[in-house]
Design a protein around this motif. Structure first.
Motif, PDB file in Angstrom:
ATOM      1  N   THR A 514      -2.824  10.623   5.867  1.00  0.00           N
ATOM      2  CA  THR A 514      -2.174  10.912   4.588  1.00  0.00           C
ATOM      3  C   THR A 514      -2.047   9.615   3.799  1.00  0.00           C
ATOM      4  O   THR A 514      -2.166   8.516   4.354  1.00  0.00           O
ATOM      5  CB  THR A 514      -0.765  11.502   4.781  1.00  0.00           C
ATOM      6  OG1 THR A 514       0.038  10.549   5.505  1.00  0.00           O
ATOM      7  CG2 THR A 514      -0.817  12.821   5.538  1.00  0.00           C
ATOM      8  N   ARG A 515      -1.799   9.765   2.511  1.00  0.00           N
ATOM      9  CA  ARG A 515      -1.477   8.599   1.696  1.00  0.00           C
ATOM     10  C   ARG A 515      -0.044   8.171   1.988  1.00  0.00           C
ATOM     11  O   ARG A 515       0.850   9.009   2.092  1.00  0.00           O
ATOM     12  CB  ARG A 515      -1.629   8.912   0.209  1.00  0.00           C
ATOM     13  CG  ARG A 515      -3.070   9.018  -0.244  1.00  0.00           C
ATOM     14  CD  ARG A 515      -3.171   9.358  -1.725  1.00  0.00           C
ATOM     15  NE  ARG A 515      -4.550   9.262  -2.163  1.00  0.00           N
ATOM     16  CZ  ARG A 515      -5.114   8.158  -2.635  1.00  0.00           C
ATOM     17  NH1 ARG A 515      -4.387   7.056  -2.753  1.00  0.00           N
ATOM     18  NH2 ARG A 515      -6.374   8.139  -2.997  1.00  0.00           N
ATOM     19  N   GLY A 516       0.149   6.860   2.086  1.00  0.00           N
ATOM     20  CA  GLY A 516       1.474   6.336   2.330  1.00  0.00           C
ATOM     21  C   GLY A 516       2.060   5.700   1.089  1.00  0.00           C
ATOM     22  O   GLY A 516       1.867   6.179  -0.036  1.00  0.00           O
ATOM     23  N   HIS A 517       2.744   4.600   1.284  1.00  0.00           N
ATOM     24  CA  HIS A 517       3.413   3.921   0.184  1.00  0.00           C
ATOM     25  C   HIS A 517       2.412   3.165  -0.693  1.00  0.00           C
ATOM     26  O   HIS A 517       1.321   2.810  -0.256  1.00  0.00           O
ATOM     27  CB  HIS A 517       4.454   2.940   0.726  1.00  0.00           C
ATOM     28  CG  HIS A 517       5.620   3.611   1.376  1.00  0.00           C
ATOM     29  ND1 HIS A 517       5.601   4.038   2.686  1.00  0.00           N
ATOM     30  CD2 HIS A 517       6.845   3.932   0.883  1.00  0.00           C
ATOM     31  CE1 HIS A 517       6.767   4.594   2.983  1.00  0.00           C
ATOM     32  NE2 HIS A 517       7.536   4.546   1.913  1.00  0.00           N
ATOM     33  N   ILE A 518       2.828   2.923  -1.923  1.00  0.00           N
ATOM     34  CA  ILE A 518       2.072   2.057  -2.828  1.00  0.00           C
ATOM     35  C   ILE A 518       2.790   0.717  -2.875  1.00  0.00           C
ATOM     36  O   ILE A 518       3.952   0.631  -3.283  1.00  0.00           O
ATOM     37  CB  ILE A 518       1.970   2.666  -4.239  1.00  0.00           C
ATOM     38  CG1 ILE A 518       1.207   3.995  -4.183  1.00  0.00           C
ATOM     39  CG2 ILE A 518       1.272   1.694  -5.182  1.00  0.00           C
ATOM     40  CD1 ILE A 518       1.147   4.712  -5.514  1.00  0.00           C
ATOM     41  N   LEU A 519       2.104  -0.321  -2.456  1.00  0.00           N
ATOM     42  CA  LEU A 519       2.667  -1.664  -2.450  1.00  0.00           C
ATOM     43  C   LEU A 519       2.382  -2.345  -3.790  1.00  0.00           C
ATOM     44  O   LEU A 519       1.599  -1.837  -4.594  1.00  0.00           O
ATOM     45  CB  LEU A 519       2.110  -2.470  -1.286  1.00  0.00           C
ATOM     46  CG  LEU A 519       2.802  -2.252   0.079  1.00  0.00           C
ATOM     47  CD1 LEU A 519       2.701  -0.806   0.538  1.00  0.00           C
ATOM     48  CD2 LEU A 519       2.208  -3.169   1.147  1.00  0.00           C
ATOM     49  N   PRO A 520       2.970  -3.504  -4.043  1.00  0.00           N
ATOM     50  CA  PRO A 520       2.837  -4.126  -5.371  1.00  0.00           C
ATOM     51  C   PRO A 520       1.397  -4.449  -5.753  1.00  0.00           C
ATOM     52  O   PRO A 520       0.483  -4.477  -4.919  1.00  0.00           O
ATOM     53  CB  PRO A 520       3.668  -5.408  -5.238  1.00  0.00           C
ATOM     54  CG  PRO A 520       4.648  -5.108  -4.167  1.00  0.00           C
ATOM     55  CD  PRO A 520       3.914  -4.235  -3.193  1.00  0.00           C
ATOM     56  N   THR A 521       1.222  -4.714  -7.028  1.00  0.00           N
ATOM     57  CA  THR A 521      -0.078  -5.114  -7.568  1.00  0.00           C
ATOM     58  C   THR A 521      -0.478  -6.474  -7.007  1.00  0.00           C
ATOM     59  O   THR A 521       0.314  -7.418  -6.994  1.00  0.00           O
ATOM     60  CB  THR A 521      -0.021  -5.186  -9.098  1.00  0.00           C
ATOM     61  OG1 THR A 521       0.259  -3.878  -9.604  1.00  0.00           O
ATOM     62  CG2 THR A 521      -1.334  -5.691  -9.675  1.00  0.00           C
ATOM     63  N   ALA A 522      -1.707  -6.555  -6.552  1.00  0.00           N
ATOM     64  CA  ALA A 522      -2.263  -7.809  -6.045  1.00  0.00           C
ATOM     65  C   ALA A 522      -3.335  -8.301  -7.006  1.00  0.00           C
ATOM     66  O   ALA A 522      -3.789  -7.572  -7.894  1.00  0.00           O
ATOM     67  CB  ALA A 522      -2.856  -7.606  -4.655  1.00  0.00           C
ATOM     68  N   ARG A 523      -3.728  -9.528  -6.838  1.00  0.00           N
ATOM     69  CA  ARG A 523      -4.868 -10.050  -7.579  1.00  0.00           C
ATOM     70  C   ARG A 523      -6.082  -9.176  -7.280  1.00  0.00           C
ATOM     71  O   ARG A 523      -6.301  -8.765  -6.131  1.00  0.00           O
ATOM     72  CB  ARG A 523      -5.148 -11.489  -7.148  1.00  0.00           C
ATOM     73  CG  ARG A 523      -6.405 -12.108  -7.720  1.00  0.00           C
ATOM     74  CD  ARG A 523      -6.194 -12.644  -9.098  1.00  0.00           C
ATOM     75  NE  ARG A 523      -7.414 -13.216  -9.651  1.00  0.00           N
ATOM     76  CZ  ARG A 523      -7.475 -13.841 -10.813  1.00  0.00           C
ATOM     77  NH1 ARG A 523      -6.381 -13.992 -11.530  1.00  0.00           N
ATOM     78  NH2 ARG A 523      -8.609 -14.324 -11.269  1.00  0.00           N
ATOM     79  N   THR A 524      -6.873  -8.859  -8.288  1.00  0.00           N
ATOM     80  CA  THR A 524      -8.076  -8.070  -8.058  1.00  0.00           C
ATOM     81  C   THR A 524      -8.947  -8.740  -7.003  1.00  0.00           C
ATOM     82  O   THR A 524      -9.284  -9.911  -7.122  1.00  0.00           O
ATOM     83  CB  THR A 524      -8.874  -7.927  -9.357  1.00  0.00           C
ATOM     84  OG1 THR A 524      -8.063  -7.276 -10.330  1.00  0.00           O
ATOM     85  CG2 THR A 524     -10.140  -7.114  -9.131  1.00  0.00           C
TER      86      THR A 524
END
Length: 668
Positions: A514-524
């Protein structure tokens, strides 16, 4: 045959990138990105600085090389004549230039797509059709009918102006012509910029390794029926461009310079930025001359450029294929020993040399200093420890196959790929049940997140695709992947960036995926690393590069995610990150990364705070991928990486200082 004679500087898309990336100061004092400011030439062509830059020299010029002028006045006259072949009205313009740009669009699109995906454009160049020259030659062949100068291949045959001291002479001539226009009482700033854009092509060539020491005039034949000397010039040019040279500028600053098709690669970033600084300085001098009506005392662009002396130094690791020694052209004696500085002045021919080069396959993509390799240069490297003292390392071969080297008393490498993935795929690996269960995560050819499984219980003993594939996750083309498991594989977490977002997405397997948590934005394209330990539940730590180029930490303690206290100063884009963790009457963590000095350095969490963990390795090339494992509660730590010669190597720490371990896989 003629295709091989197209020895250019940076490719068109690379030249136009440099020219369009600078900022122009306009006559009203405002500034504008060069890509957004087209110049209207006298033949009604509307071209940007970068487009003029890319077309100049390679596609437009005369039969009279600019650097052949016996005086500065003659050189400037020849430059103006070359510029007019692009800018003045003729029986072919503006249609011919527009047709050339149309034929080049496939290259431009491929490079832009690679840059959008944060991939090395050299990979895109390797996939382009090899016969692009045919369309360009056909378009320019009408010049013969109209007697308007050499065709595309005709210019390539006499392109001395793009090499060595001749490139410097040619830029100086063109820059001087542009300044002369700028300092006139009624000087046309736009025309001066357009002239300078044409001249900057040759300045940029002076940042291409293949143009610094290739003895172009000595590797040349005036007879079209004898192409061998020119083909040999291309052989040396291609070799130097791909492998790179160690250079210095007049200020003594040192760096590695690559060349054509690698100008925008991550490995060439330092050289790229210096080239951009030179082009910006060149354009700024035009505006300052127009504004002040005074000529500069010296041309500042050369302060940024590699010196020819440094490029020709005998300390280069890559021995030149050809060199001039007291006026005599010598060839590297062992063609396929690029490190050996041994030369012969006789008993060789241009035809024999070129045929030997091509027959050796040492000039096949990708060109490396130690020749053809079954190991993919720039491969991801990941590792796992199925049990105490047993190590497994995974990497990719040149065909895209994923290989394994396993250590259980001695290293043994698989003879073939276990399965195939996208070339340069990121990798992550987990294992449990003493190595009887293995899961590898990678990207498919179309960037879909893939799970490959090995189970000793499988009677076939072969790898098969896992259930994660059913989620149909499209990863970002340059994503990293991290994975961790606990409770004997009953719980798995996988982390990556998807194609639609730079946030780090978690995927969870407890009973199903399953999809879990969304963590913060990282550098591309950030590297992602994960470590964890069990103590009244699972504790996870995810490390990544933030958009501001610092390294950050996200923490999971049994109930929620939160930002951790780990952080660093800015580190190079796409810096390799690896992490390990364990619990032994307390929490222990180690995080290692590639710093701005090209060293692998680390921090460790011990006794409730982060402290330096020292340096593992020094002077690893930018972009090197690495992995780390531990066993016996951190008493044994192993660090794996790909060396400059493409071998997979090991560094070891058994509680004291780091020491060099084994060759895990050899590229030869």
């Amino acid at each position: 045959m003629y295709f091989s004679l197209t020895i250019k500087g940076f490719e068109y898309a690379e030249h136009s990138f440099f020219g369009n990336a600078i900022t122009l100061t306009l006559s009203d004092g405002t500034t504008q990105l060069a890509k957004d400011y087209p110049f209207k030439l006298s033949n009604a062509l509307n071209l940007t600085y970068g487009e003029i830059n890319g077309l100049g020299g390679d596609f437009y010029g005369t039969n009279d090389p600019i650097s052949d002028g016996s005086t500065q006045e003659e050189q400037r006259s020849r430059f103006m004549a070359a510029f007019k072949t692009l800018a003045d009205p003729s029986g072919l313009q503006p249609g011919e230039a527009l047709a050339i740009l149309g034929a080049l669009q496939e290259e431009v699109d491929a490079v832009n797509e690679a840059l959008r995906k944060h991939e090395d454009p050299s990979i895109a160049y390797s996939k382009l059709p090899a016969d692009e020259w045919k369309a360009l030659q056909k378009i320019t062949s009408w010049r013969i009918v109209y007697r308007l100068g050499p065709t595309y291949l005709g210019l390539a045959k006499i392109n001395f102006d793009h090499f060595g001291a001749d490139a410097r002479t040619t830029y100086n001539a063109g820059h001087a012509v542009a300044i002369e226009e700028a300092v006139k009482s009624n000087g046309d700033l736009d025309l001066a910029y357009a002239l300078n854009a044409f001249a900057d092509h040759f300045l940029e060539d002076s940042f291409s390794a293949g143009h610094l020491r290739t003895p172009r005039r000595d590797c040349h034949s005036g007879w079209m029926v004898n192409p061998w000397p020119d083909l040999c010039a291309k052989d040396m040019h291609d070799e130097d461009c791909a492998i790179g040279l160690s250079v210095k500028n007049p200020k003594g600053e040192a760096w590695t310079c690559y060349g054509d098709k690698r100008a925008l690669d991550n490995a060439n970033e330092d050289n790229k930025n210096r080239c951009l600084a030179a082009v910006q300085a060149s354009a700024d001098e035009i505006y300052n001359a127009w504004k002040s009506k005074q000529k500069p005392a010296a041309y500042k662009a050369w302060d940024h450029a590699p010196t020819l002396e440094s490029a020709n130094a005998s300390t280069q690791v890559l021995a030149p294929l050809f060199r001039l020694n007291n006026g005599t052209l010598e060839r590297r004696k062992p063609i396929t020993d690029r490190r050996k500085w041994e030369f012969i002045a006789s008993d060789w021919t241009f035809a024999g040399t070129h045929n030997e080069c091509m027959g050796s396959h040492w000039w096949d993509y990708p060109i490396t200093i130690d020749g053809p390799t079954w190991l993919l240069p720039g491969s991801s490297v990941v590792s796992t420890t199925p049990s105490s003292g047993k190590c497994c390392v995974y990497y990719q071969d040149i065909q895209g196959g994923i290989r394994q080297s396993a250590h259980d008393g001695a290293w043994a490498a698989s003879n073939a790929g276990m399965f195939k993935a996208k070339r340069f795929t990121p990798l992550a690996v987990i294992t449990w049940n003493s190595g009887k269960e293995i899961r590898i995560y990678c990207l498919s050819q179309d960037d879909m997140l893939q799970e490959w499984c090995y189970s000793s219980a499988n009677a076939q003993g072969s790898w098969y695709t896992g259930d994660l594939n059913n989620l149909r996750v499209r990863g970002a083309p340059n994503t990293s992947i991290a994975a961790i498991q606990w409770k004997n594989g009953s719980q798995i977490r996988v982390y990556c960036q998807e194609s639609t977002s730079d946030e780090i997405q978690e995927f969870c397997h407890d009973s199903s995926w399953t999809r879990g948590h969304i963590l913060p934005t990282a550098r591309t394209g950030s590297t992602i690393a994960v470590a964890g330990w069990s103590d009244n539940g699972i504790h996870l730590r995810v490390y990544y590069q933030a958009p501001d180029l610092t390294l950050r930490e996200q923490c999971w303690d049994p109930s929620n995610w939160y930002a951790g206290g780990f952080s660093t100063d800015k580190v190079p884009r796409h810096s390799s990150i690896s992490a390990i963790g364990w619990y032994n009457s307390g929490v222990y963590l180690r995080v290692y990364w590639h710093d701005s000095s090209q060293n692998i350095v680390g921090y460790e969490w011990k006794n409730g705070s982060w402290v330096s963990a020292g340096t593992v390795l020094t002077l690893l090339p930018r972009g090197t991928r690495s992995s780390i494992i531990q066993w016996d509660n951190g008493q044994r730590i192993r660090f794996y990486y790909q060396a400059r010669n493409n071998d997979i190597l090991e560094e070891c720490n058994d509680g004291g200082a780091w020491f060099t371990g084994s060759v895990v896989a050899t590229s030869s």
